[in-house]
Scaffold this motif. Sequence first.
Motif, PDB file in Angstrom:
ATOM      1  N   ALA A 183      -1.967   0.408   4.271  1.00 18.55           N
ATOM      2  CA  ALA A 183      -1.312   0.856   3.244  1.00 18.55           C
ATOM      3  C   ALA A 183       0.093   0.165   3.140  1.00 18.55           C
ATOM      4  O   ALA A 183       0.497  -0.152   1.987  1.00 18.55           O
ATOM      5  N   VAL A 184       0.667   0.158   4.308  1.00 16.56           N
ATOM      6  CA  VAL A 184       2.103  -0.439   4.267  1.00 16.56           C
ATOM      7  C   VAL A 184       2.006  -1.983   3.888  1.00 16.56           C
ATOM      8  O   VAL A 184       2.882  -2.516   3.088  1.00 16.56           O
ATOM      9  N   THR A 185       1.090  -2.719   4.184  1.00 17.81           N
ATOM     10  CA  THR A 185       0.785  -4.203   3.993  1.00 17.81           C
ATOM     11  C   THR A 185       0.588  -4.230   2.486  1.00 17.81           C
ATOM     12  O   THR A 185       1.113  -5.005   1.862  1.00 17.81           O
TER      13      THR A 185
ATOM     14  N   LEU B 242      -3.240   7.280   1.623  1.00 20.75           N
ATOM     15  CA  LEU B 242      -3.190   5.964   2.381  1.00 20.75           C
ATOM     16  C   LEU B 242      -4.267   4.979   1.952  1.00 20.75           C
ATOM     17  O   LEU B 242      -3.940   3.632   1.908  1.00 20.75           O
ATOM     18  N   VAL B 243      -5.650   5.404   1.770  1.00 17.73           N
ATOM     19  CA  VAL B 243      -6.826   4.421   1.379  1.00 17.73           C
ATOM     20  C   VAL B 243      -6.308   4.031   0.112  1.00 17.73           C
ATOM     21  O   VAL B 243      -6.360   2.793  -0.398  1.00 17.73           O
TER      22      VAL B 243
ATOM     23  N   TYR C 157      -3.321   5.774  11.751  1.00 16.24           N
ATOM     24  CA  TYR C 157      -2.356   4.443  12.224  1.00 16.24           C
ATOM     25  C   TYR C 157      -3.124   3.320  11.379  1.00 16.24           C
ATOM     26  O   TYR C 157      -2.216   2.425  10.980  1.00 16.24           O
ATOM     27  N   ALA C 158      -4.418   3.035  11.499  1.00 14.64           N
ATOM     28  CA  ALA C 158      -4.973   1.932  10.799  1.00 14.64           C
ATOM     29  C   ALA C 158      -4.902   2.048   9.312  1.00 14.64           C
ATOM     30  O   ALA C 158      -4.616   0.864   8.616  1.00 14.64           O
ATOM     31  N   LEU C 159      -5.212   3.272   8.735  1.00 14.39           N
ATOM     32  CA  LEU C 159      -4.789   3.260   7.346  1.00 14.39           C
ATOM     33  C   LEU C 159      -3.466   3.383   6.882  1.00 14.39           C
ATOM     34  O   LEU C 159      -3.096   2.586   5.982  1.00 14.39           O
TER      35      LEU C 159
ATOM     36  N   GLY D 172       5.927   7.889   7.941  1.00 10.72           N
ATOM     37  CA  GLY D 172       5.780   9.336   8.094  1.00 10.72           C
ATOM     38  C   GLY D 172       4.638   9.970   7.826  1.00 10.72           C
ATOM     39  O   GLY D 172       4.103  10.812   8.490  1.00 10.72           O
ATOM     40  N   PHE D 173       4.005   9.833   6.585  1.00  8.81           N
ATOM     41  CA  PHE D 173       2.706  10.231   6.226  1.00  8.81           C
ATOM     42  C   PHE D 173       1.588   9.868   7.376  1.00  8.81           C
ATOM     43  O   PHE D 173       1.046  10.795   7.823  1.00  8.81           O
ATOM     44  N   THR D 174       1.897   8.396   7.947  1.00  8.50           N
ATOM     45  CA  THR D 174       0.691   8.238   8.762  1.00  8.50           C
ATOM     46  C   THR D 174       0.809   8.819  10.130  1.00  8.50           C
ATOM     47  O   THR D 174      -0.189   9.376  10.792  1.00  8.50           O
ATOM     48  N   ALA D 175       2.292   8.943  10.648  1.00 10.62           N
ATOM     49  CA  ALA D 175       2.250   9.668  11.843  1.00 10.62           C
ATOM     50  C   ALA D 175       1.871  11.418  11.901  1.00 10.62           C
ATOM     51  O   ALA D 175       1.287  11.845  12.707  1.00 10.62           O
ATOM     52  N   GLY D 176       1.992  11.816  10.486  1.00  9.02           N
ATOM     53  CA  GLY D 176       1.802  13.156  10.467  1.00  9.02           C
ATOM     54  C   GLY D 176       0.455  13.411  10.430  1.00  9.02           C
ATOM     55  O   GLY D 176      -0.193  14.731  11.082  1.00  9.02           O
TER      56      GLY D 176
END
Length: 200
Positions: free
Chosen positions: A117-119, A178-179, A111-113, A103-107
């Motif tokens: 972040a998710v990994t 995300l970073v 997408y690379a970050l 959700g944060f990423t889409a906002g």
Amino acid sequence: MTLDQFRPVADRLLGPWVSAAQWLGLTPDQVSVVAFGVAVVAAGAFAVADPIFYLFGAICVLLNGWLDLVDGALAREEGIASDGGDFLDHVLDRYADIVIIAGFTAGVGAYALGFLAVTGVLMTSYLGTQIQAVGIGREYGGLLGRADRLALMGVVGVLAAITTAPLVVGLNVVELLLVLLAVVGHLTALQRFRGAWADL
């Protein structure tokens, strides 16, 4: 040092929530599912990337974290803690982590970050459960546990409601989150690996 060390303090505050869940007739597994649903709502709010939605998402993230404590406390109170419930809780927690970060990423369209972040988050959690699987015990320690991540996400949601202007090296507060999740998540996973390896 992580917020997970304060679980005993949180446990003392859970009584009214456990009572409310019992009054509603909810099982611990149902509370886990509700917590995940709240995480999905948070993700949707963050994806909208509007100030009021960021604030609403922050509230939902913190509620998700609290309900994640309630389900376990309810199971212990009713004497029905089980491996199945623990398994369901872990699976839904991982999916909650994924959808909130998505959700944060889409906002912000980073997408690379978001991928990094998710990994990082998933590897942190994976190491915790894998350490338990090899018989050392569950590992909550490290630089950034789940309680810390949820607290950070909640704070960032509030800050993003105030401003999403670039703050550091052209990154806004969400991108900085995300970073941080990417870097510290992977470092925490490595820290947990090192500690467990030394115990084997």
